[in-house]
Design an enzyme around this catalytic site. Structure first.
Site, mmCIF file in Angstrom:
data_model
loop_
_atom_site.group_PDB
_atom_site.id
_atom_site.type_symbol
_atom_site.label_atom_id
_atom_site.label_comp_id
_atom_site.label_asym_id
_atom_site.label_seq_id
_atom_site.Cartn_x
_atom_site.Cartn_y
_atom_site.Cartn_z
ATOM 1 N N ASP A 94 -9.250 -9.952 8.797
ATOM 2 C CA ASP A 94 -8.717 -8.620 8.474
ATOM 3 C C ASP A 94 -9.707 -7.486 8.729
ATOM 4 O O ASP A 94 -9.315 -6.428 9.186
ATOM 5 C CB ASP A 94 -8.251 -8.588 7.014
ATOM 6 C CG ASP A 94 -7.327 -7.406 6.712
ATOM 7 O OD1 ASP A 94 -6.375 -7.177 7.477
ATOM 8 O OD2 ASP A 94 -7.570 -6.702 5.719
ATOM 9 N N ARG A 144 0.844 -1.188 0.000
ATOM 10 C CA ARG A 144 0.000 0.000 0.000
ATOM 11 C C ARG A 144 0.886 1.247 0.000
ATOM 12 O O ARG A 144 2.018 1.221 0.438
ATOM 13 C CB ARG A 144 -0.897 0.020 1.238
ATOM 14 C CG ARG A 144 -2.070 -0.949 1.154
ATOM 15 C CD ARG A 144 -2.971 -0.857 2.371
ATOM 16 N NE ARG A 144 -2.288 -1.295 3.573
ATOM 17 C CZ ARG A 144 -1.719 -0.510 4.467
ATOM 18 N NH1 ARG A 144 -1.800 0.817 4.337
ATOM 19 N NH2 ARG A 144 -1.091 -1.001 5.510
ATOM 20 N N LYS A 194 -9.671 -2.549 1.483
ATOM 21 C CA LYS A 194 -9.400 -1.400 2.354
ATOM 22 C C LYS A 194 -10.174 -0.158 1.902
ATOM 23 O O LYS A 194 -10.660 0.609 2.734
ATOM 24 C CB LYS A 194 -7.898 -1.121 2.412
ATOM 25 C CG LYS A 194 -7.089 -2.294 2.999
ATOM 26 C CD LYS A 194 -7.452 -2.536 4.424
ATOM 27 C CE LYS A 194 -7.104 -3.878 5.023
ATOM 28 N NZ LYS A 194 -5.753 -4.286 5.203
HETATM 29 P P1 GTP Z 1 -2.382 -7.741 7.412
HETATM 30 O O1 GTP Z 1 -2.900 -8.773 6.479
HETATM 31 O O2 GTP Z 1 -1.267 -6.930 6.831
HETATM 32 O O3 GTP Z 1 -3.451 -6.848 7.959
HETATM 33 O O4 GTP Z 1 -1.625 -8.496 8.612
HETATM 34 P P2 GTP Z 1 -2.050 -9.449 9.833
HETATM 35 O O5 GTP Z 1 -2.342 -8.612 11.021
HETATM 36 O O6 GTP Z 1 -3.076 -10.439 9.412
HETATM 37 O O7 GTP Z 1 -0.657 -10.183 10.154
HETATM 38 P P3 GTP Z 1 -0.232 -11.721 10.032
HETATM 39 O O8 GTP Z 1 -1.025 -12.631 10.930
HETATM 40 O O9 GTP Z 1 -0.197 -12.082 8.614
HETATM 41 O O10 GTP Z 1 1.264 -11.679 10.630
HETATM 42 C C1 GTP Z 1 2.279 -10.917 10.066
HETATM 43 C C2 GTP Z 1 3.629 -11.423 10.478
HETATM 44 O O11 GTP Z 1 3.740 -11.520 11.898
HETATM 45 C C3 GTP Z 1 3.929 -12.808 9.919
HETATM 46 O O12 GTP Z 1 5.241 -12.828 9.422
HETATM 47 C C4 GTP Z 1 3.778 -13.711 11.112
HETATM 48 O O13 GTP Z 1 4.595 -14.855 11.014
HETATM 49 C C5 GTP Z 1 4.166 -12.807 12.299
HETATM 50 N N1 GTP Z 1 3.418 -13.186 13.541
HETATM 51 C C6 GTP Z 1 2.097 -13.410 13.653
HETATM 52 N N2 GTP Z 1 1.757 -13.764 14.910
HETATM 53 C C7 GTP Z 1 2.902 -13.755 15.632
HETATM 54 C C8 GTP Z 1 3.208 -14.027 17.017
HETATM 55 O O14 GTP Z 1 2.360 -14.358 17.836
HETATM 56 N N3 GTP Z 1 4.510 -13.875 17.388
HETATM 57 C C9 GTP Z 1 5.497 -13.512 16.495
HETATM 58 N N4 GTP Z 1 6.742 -13.401 16.949
HETATM 59 N N5 GTP Z 1 5.234 -13.260 15.189
HETATM 60 C C10 GTP Z 1 3.972 -13.379 14.759
HETATM 61 C C1 SPV Z 2 -2.880 -4.573 5.145
HETATM 62 O O1 SPV Z 2 -1.916 -3.921 4.696
HETATM 63 O O2 SPV Z 2 -3.388 -4.310 6.257
HETATM 64 C C2 SPV Z 2 -3.422 -5.710 4.383
HETATM 65 C C3 SPV Z 2 -2.920 -5.938 3.021
HETATM 66 O O3 SPV Z 2 -4.278 -6.415 4.873
HETATM 67 S S1 SPV Z 2 -3.612 -4.859 1.836
HETATM 68 O O4 SPV Z 2 -4.787 -5.525 1.238
HETATM 69 O O5 SPV Z 2 -2.597 -4.646 0.784
HETATM 70 O O6 SPV Z 2 -4.021 -3.639 2.440
HETATM 71 MN MN MN Z 3 -4.963 -5.634 6.900
#
Ligand code: GTP
Ligand code: SPV
Ligand code: MN
Length: 605
Positions: A276, A70, A207
C-alpha cells in the site's frame, strides 16, 4: 509506564487534561496486552469471535453504517498558507482547525481509557523509518495498529533517542458525520482525527502519517512518500527485479503485490515487500531504494478467493481481524466472491439478497505481513530494495491500453500526473466515476500537486539510476462490460514484458503515447485469449487519446501557477505525435463519423 521524553510527556498530559479519560494506558505491544484488549473488545461487542475451528483467533468488527470508508470531504490539510496545500486538498487555517477540533475533543474521552501508542513506520533499525505516537480512545484502533505498525516499547525507545515524532490524536467521538474531521498539520508534524473509527481515518500511522505528513517531510528532505506496492519479481534464471506500483484505492495493489504465478510460467516467483505505501530514497549508488513503512495489511476483502489470490486467501484464515464482512450460519466470515451462503449481513441483520451485497464493498482484513506466504526476506531490510521499474495504473474501462512504457522520466512523471481512474468504495461518494488521481495520491498528497510534480521531476537529476516508468490497466472492458484481460496471476505476463524491457531485451512499438508491446513479445503460453481481445487491449485509439490529452491539459491548468513547464512541453509532444499520425487520425475520424451516422435515427426528413 511513562516516558523520559519531556515533549512527549507534556503533550500526553495536555491531551489528557483536554479529553478527560478515566485512565491512561501506555501500549507496550506485548502479547498479554493484546490478549487483554481482545478480551475487553469481545466483552463490549467491539469484536465478535469467528469460528475457532475454521478461523482460529479471527474476529469480526462491525463499524457504524455511516463510518465505512475514508471521508475525503472531511479531510483537511492545515498549512499557514492556502497555496501550500494546493487545489488538490481541502484547506483550513491551522488556528481555525485547532479551534474547531479542540472543542470537539473537550471531554471526548470521559469514562474511556486513553491509549498511548508509540509506533515506528518502517523497520525499527532503518535510517529511513519514522516514528509517531497515536493517542486514541479506541481499543479496536490499538489492536489494528499492533498489526499494521511496529508498535510499543521498541518504538518508544527510538522516539526517546531521536526526540522527533508525529503527534496523532484520535477519538471515535460520537460518530456523527457533522462532527467528523481528519485534520493534518504538516508544519507541526501533527494530526487530529475525530468522529470516525474506520481504517484510514483512525489508524493514523497509515494514510495520515505515512502519506500526508510524510509526503510533506519528503519534499523538504529529498525523498518520496507514495501510495505504492513494492514487489520482487524473480525470473527462472534467479534474477530479481523490484517494482513499485501506484494504483488508486481498491485498484489492485494488494493483489499484484501477492501475485501467484500461473502454472504455465514455471520458475517465476513473486515476493511482497509492501502492498500500500512505499517510501523512496536515493541510495548510495544513485539508485531509488524503497521501504515499506507498514508491518501489516489493511486489505480489501471482496473478490479475494482461492482462484483470484491464493496467497491472500491462505493468509487470512487465522489471526485476522475482519471489518464489515458477512457471516455464514456457522460463524465463518463471508464476502462476495466466496462459495457458501451468508446468513447475516455486514450490519448484523439476517441476510436477504434483495438487500444487495452481504459484505460491505469496502470490507477489509487486518493481518500481520508475516502471515503472507510470499513475504520477501528483504521486506525488513533497513536499507530497502532497489527499484527497477515504476508502474502507474488505474481502473479504466476505456482509453488506457493494457500496458505502455513512457518515453523517459519526464514523460513518466506526466503520465503519473495525468492518471485517471474510476472511483471505488474505498472512499465515501459515488463509485465508478472517472476522476484524475495523479500518482494515486489525490486523497493523500499533503501539499500542492504542482510542487509535488516538480519534486518528482527533480529526481531526474538527483538519482543516477532511474527506474523506467510504465502505465498499466487491468480493467479494460468490451462492449458488454466484460473485462478483456483476465487479470490477477495472469498480470505476471505483463510484468515479464516490463522486466525484459528493463533488461534491454526487447524492441517495442512506438506510438504517440509511448511504447506498446508487439503481441509476439508477450508470454501468452497457456492463456486462452483471442487475438481480437489482445488487439483491443493494446490499441491506442488516436481520437480517444486526443480527448484524453485535452482533458489532462485542462486538469494541469487547475494548477496554473505551479505546474512545471516541462510537463506542459511533454504533453504538447504527445499531442503533436497524435496530430502527425495524421493518416490514422483521419481514418479514425471517418470511422467515428460513419458510426455516428449509422446510429443516428432519421426522424426529420
Ligand atoms: P487499497 O487497499 O484500497 O489501497 O486497494 P488496493 O490497490 O490494494 O486494491 P486490491 O488489490 O485490494 O484490489 C481491489 C479490488 O480489485 C478487489 O476486489 C480485487 O479483487 C480487484 N482486483 C485486483 N486485481 C485485479 C485484476 O487484475 N483484475 C480485476 N478484474 N480485478 C482485480
Ligand atoms: C485506501 O483507501 O487506499 C486504503 C484503505 O488503503 S484506508 O486505510 O482506509 O485508507
Ligand atoms: Mn491504499
Amino acid at each position: 509506564m511513562t516516558t523520559s521524553n519531556a515533549s512527549l510527556k507534556q503533550w500526553i498530559d495536555e491531551v489528557a487534561r483536554r479529553t478527560q479519560p478515566s485512565s491512561v494506558h501506555w501500549c507496550t505491544g506485548s502479547d498479554e496486552e493484546n490478549d487483554a484488549l481482545i478480551a475487553e473488545l469481545l466483552a463490549s461487542g467491539g469484536l465478535i469471535k469467528l469460528n475457532e475451528h475454521t478461523h482460529p483467533r479471527c474476529y469480526l468488527h462491525r463499524s457504524h453504517p455511516s463510518d465505512v470508508a475514508r471521508v475525503e470531504h472531511l479531510t483537511f490539510v492545515c498549512t499557514r498558507s492556502k497555496e501550500a496545500a494546493g487545489p488538490n486538498n481541502n484547506w483550513m487555517s491551522p488556528d481555525e482547525a485547532h479551534r474547531k477540533v479542540d472543542a470537539l475533543f473537550e471531554g471526548a474521552m470521559r469514562g474511556r481509557t486513553m491509549y498511548v501508542i508509540p509506533y515506528c513506520m518502517g523497520p525499527i533499525d532503518s535510517p529511513y523509518a519514522r516514528c509517531g505516537v497515536e493517542v486514541t480512545d479506541s481499543a479496536y484502533v490499538v489492536v489494528n495498529m499492533r498489526l499494521m505498525t511496529r508498535m510499543g516499547t521498541p518504538a518508544l525507545r527510538r522516539i526517546e533517542r531521536e526526540d522527533r515524532f508525529v503527534k496523532g490524536l484520535h477519538s471515535t467521538g460520537d460518530l456523527d458525520p457533522s462532527r467528523r474531521f481528519i485534520m493534518h498539520f504538516p508544519e507541526e508534524l501533527s494530526i487530529k482525527s475525530i468522529g470516525s473509527g474506520y481504517g484510514g481515518n483512525a489508524l493514523l500511522g497509515k494514510k495520515c502519517h505515512a502519506l500526508r505528513i510524510a509526503s510533506w517531510q519528503a519534499r523538504d528532505e529529498g525523498w518520496l512518500a507514495e501510495h505504492m506496492l513494492i514487489m520482487g519479481l524473480q525470473s527462472p534464471e534467479g534474477r530479481t527485479h523490484y517494482i513499485a506500483a501506484a494504483f488508486p484505492s481498491a485498484c489492485g495493489k494488494t493483489n499484484l503485490a501477492m501475485l501467484v504465478p500461473p502454472e504455465s510460467m514455471p520458475g517465476w516467483k513473486v515476493w511482497t515487500v509492501g502492498e500500500d505505501i512505499c517510501w523512496l530514497h536515493v541510495g548510495r549508488e544513485g539508485e531509488l531504494r524503497a521501504i515499506n513503512p507498514e508491518a501489516g495489511y489493511f486489505g480489501v476483502v471482496p473478490g479475494t478467493n482461492r482462484k483470484t489470490n491464493r496467497n491472500a486467501f491462505d493468509m487470512i484464515q487465522h489471526d485476522t481481524i475482519f471489518t464489515n464482512v458477512a457471516l455464514t450460519a456457522d460463524r465463518q466470515p463471508w464476502w462476495e466472491g466466496l462459495d457458501g451462503t451468508p446468513t447475516v449481513d455486514w450490519q448484523g441483520n439476517p441476510y436477504r439478497d434483495e438487500n444487495g451485497p452481504a459484505a460491505h464493498a469496502n470490507s477489509r482484513f487486518t493481518v500481520s505481513a508475516k502471515q503472507n506466504p510470499s513475504y520477501s526476506t528483504l521486506a525488513e531490510a533497513p536499507e530497502g530494495v532497489p527499484i527497477s521499474a515504476i508502474l502507474f495504473g488505474g481502473r479504466r474501462r476505456e482509453v488506457a491500453p493494457l500496458i505502455y512504457e513512457t518515453r523517459n522520466w519526464t514523460h513518466g512523471v506526466l503520465v503519473g500526473a495525468g492518471m485517471a481512474s474510476e472511483t471505488t468504495a474505498a472512499a465515501t461518494g459515488q463509485v465508478g466515476v472517472v476522476r484524475r488521481d495523479p500518482m494515486a495520491m489525490k486523497p493523500f498528497c499533503g501539499y500542492d500537486f504542482g510542487a509535488y510534480w516538480q519534486h518528482w521531476l527533480s529526481f531526474g537529476s538527483r538519482a543516477r539510476k532511474l527506474p523506467r516508468i510504465f502505465h498499466v490497466n487491468w480493467f479494460r472492458q468490451d462492449r458488454n462490460r466484460r473485462f478483456l484481460w483476465p487479470g490477477f496471476g495472469e498480470n505476471l505476463r505483463v510484468l515479464r514484458w516490463i522486466v525484459d524491457r528493463c533488461e534491454g531485451k526487447l524492441e517495442a512499438q512506438e506510438t504517440p503515447i509511448g511504447y506498446v508491446p508487439r503481441i509476439e513479445d508477450l508470454d501468452l503460453k497457456g492463456l486462452s485469449i483471442s487475438r481480437e481481445s489482445l488487439q483491443a487491449l493494446l490499441a491506442v485509439d488516436p481520437l480517444a487519446w486526443q480527448t484524453e490529452v485535452a482533458a489532462i491539459g485542462r486538469y494541469l491548468d487547475e494548477f496554473r501557477s505551479t505546474v512545471p513547464q516541462a510537463l506542459r512541453d511533454e504533453l504538447e509532444q504527445t499531442a503533436q505525435g497524435l496530430e502527425s499520425n495524421n493518416g490514422e487520425l483521419e481514418q479514425a475520424r471517418f470511422v467515428a463519423r460513419e458510426r455516428h451516422r449509422a446510429a443516428t435515427p432519421r426522424t426529420h426528413t
